[in-house]
Write a protein that holds these residues in place. Sequence first.
Motif, PDB file in Angstrom:
ATOM      1  N   SER A   1       3.763   2.834   4.711  1.00  0.00           N
ATOM      2  CA  SER A   1       2.451   2.202   4.903  1.00  0.00           C
ATOM      3  C   SER A   1       2.566   0.679   4.911  1.00  0.00           C
ATOM      4  CB  SER A   1       1.505   2.654   3.773  1.00  0.00           C
ATOM      5  OG  SER A   1       0.242   2.058   3.943  1.00  0.00           O
TER       6      SER A   1
ATOM      7  N   THR B   1       0.828  -1.219   0.000  1.00  0.00           N
ATOM      8  CA  THR B   1       0.000   0.000   0.000  1.00  0.00           C
ATOM      9  C   THR B   1       0.858   1.264   0.000  1.00  0.00           C
ATOM     10  OG1 THR B   1      -0.115   0.086   2.417  1.00  0.00           O
ATOM     11  CG2 THR B   1      -1.808  -1.205   1.293  1.00  0.00           C
TER      12      THR B   1
ATOM     13  N   LYS C   1      -3.895  -3.029   6.181  1.00  0.00           N
ATOM     14  CA  LYS C   1      -2.584  -2.643   6.677  1.00  0.00           C
ATOM     15  C   LYS C   1      -2.175  -3.473   7.902  1.00  0.00           C
ATOM     16  CE  LYS C   1      -2.913   1.928   4.653  1.00  0.00           C
ATOM     17  NZ  LYS C   1      -2.750   3.372   4.776  1.00  0.00           N
TER      18      LYS C   1
END
Length: 473
Positions: free
Chosen positions: A425, A417, A450
Amino acid sequence: MKQNIKKLGYFLFAIFIVLIFYLTYLTFQKGEELATHPQNRRLAAKEAGIIRGTIYDRQGVKLAETRWSGQAGQRVYYTVGEVSPFAQIIGYVSERYGSSGLEAAYSKELLGLTEADAVKNLLDKILSRTPRGNDLVLTLDATLQSKALALLGNRRGAVVALDPRTGAILAMVSAPAFNSNAIKDDKVWQQLNQDTDNAPLLNRATQGAYPPGSVLKLVTGTAILANQAEAPNNINCPGYVIIDGNKITDNQVHGQVDFIKALAVSCNTYFAQEGVKLGWPNLLRTFEQFGLNQKADLEIPVRAGTFAEKERRNKSQLAETSFGQGDTLLSPLQMALACAAIANEGIIMKPYLVKELRNPEGEVIRVTESTPWLTATTPEIAQLITQGMVAAVEWGTGTAAAIKGIKVAGKTGTAETKNEQDQSSAPHAWFVGFAPADNPQVVVAVIVEKGGSGSRVAAPIAREVMAAALYGQ
């Protein structure tokens, strides 16, 4: 003077004809849509005098019911602690904020306002009885749903579990959820709408737009097998591949790799090279065969998958798309259905959430039949993909999804990401799989936003959900 009067007459007559056509259009084409629109105040006012039907899970657990007291009813939703596990699926119904989810999609049935209810409604009126709507029985399982939500914990993400043989959705979780009983509080409603970071009103399972990472290799692998006349190539993976002058780094050096090993160890180099050989037309055709570009008709909002725009379809983008990066954005539902195709010998059954519609006396008046939706691939190719997925769980990247005594097929994904604005990230953690691998009864797709590595974070969640579905825990 007479000519002017005559022209005025023609003009008024034309306006009258247009008005007739427009009213006819509204009545016969848009009537039902307008009558059941979530913002229809007349429907909301009418609902105040009706006992809205109850929504049950597949085991008979009440997920939403109207508790009637005196001359008014209150809609009450199933909660675990302070959270409604079905918040984004069942939705809500509110005189102030309208309705959403299945509450909106099945408003006429739940209120008993379909054509089939006309006679009963007339009798209710004659006998001065409080009218009562029909009940829904869902395919969802409250225990499995609650367990999946608990496994996600405080993390943002989604879980979809379904039966690949029928298309019945067993669990569909989007986290964070919210308390559907509390939205009547203005402060709560404002908080839900203003929380843009967590977006609790969004159904991530059907509307989430995520890079799929390596779970997409199930689909790319299908395309590779379908477009090669002979056995798939073996390659040497040095830990990177150079495509069109760009170096793409792999997760590690894999050495000699064949098709099964490429799936098991999730070799990006293999899929990047073979994907470029496939070309955009063959890869996109396979995506379409899996329905990734379509909105499955679930009667709740669903997002179609998106891919690189034409002007961005170069070799580098093709290589990245082949192992699940690039511009491709898909939802957990789409990846669950893609995995279901592999589990069900290439056939994707039409997914559905509502099992039955029952009248107030408990009689079944409508049943959802299981029907094939798409043919994604052949049984032979599905079997080869399954072999790679079983290897992934037995000795590859997905060992954390193994269930003692049961053969599991799975594929991990770790979707990057990072971007120019955020170079640190963390990746999205993915896992898709099914069990038992030789007699598939449940397919699971997990994403943790995430969350890190798919093998470390998403695979254990999938293992627990599959085990719970199989053992009824």
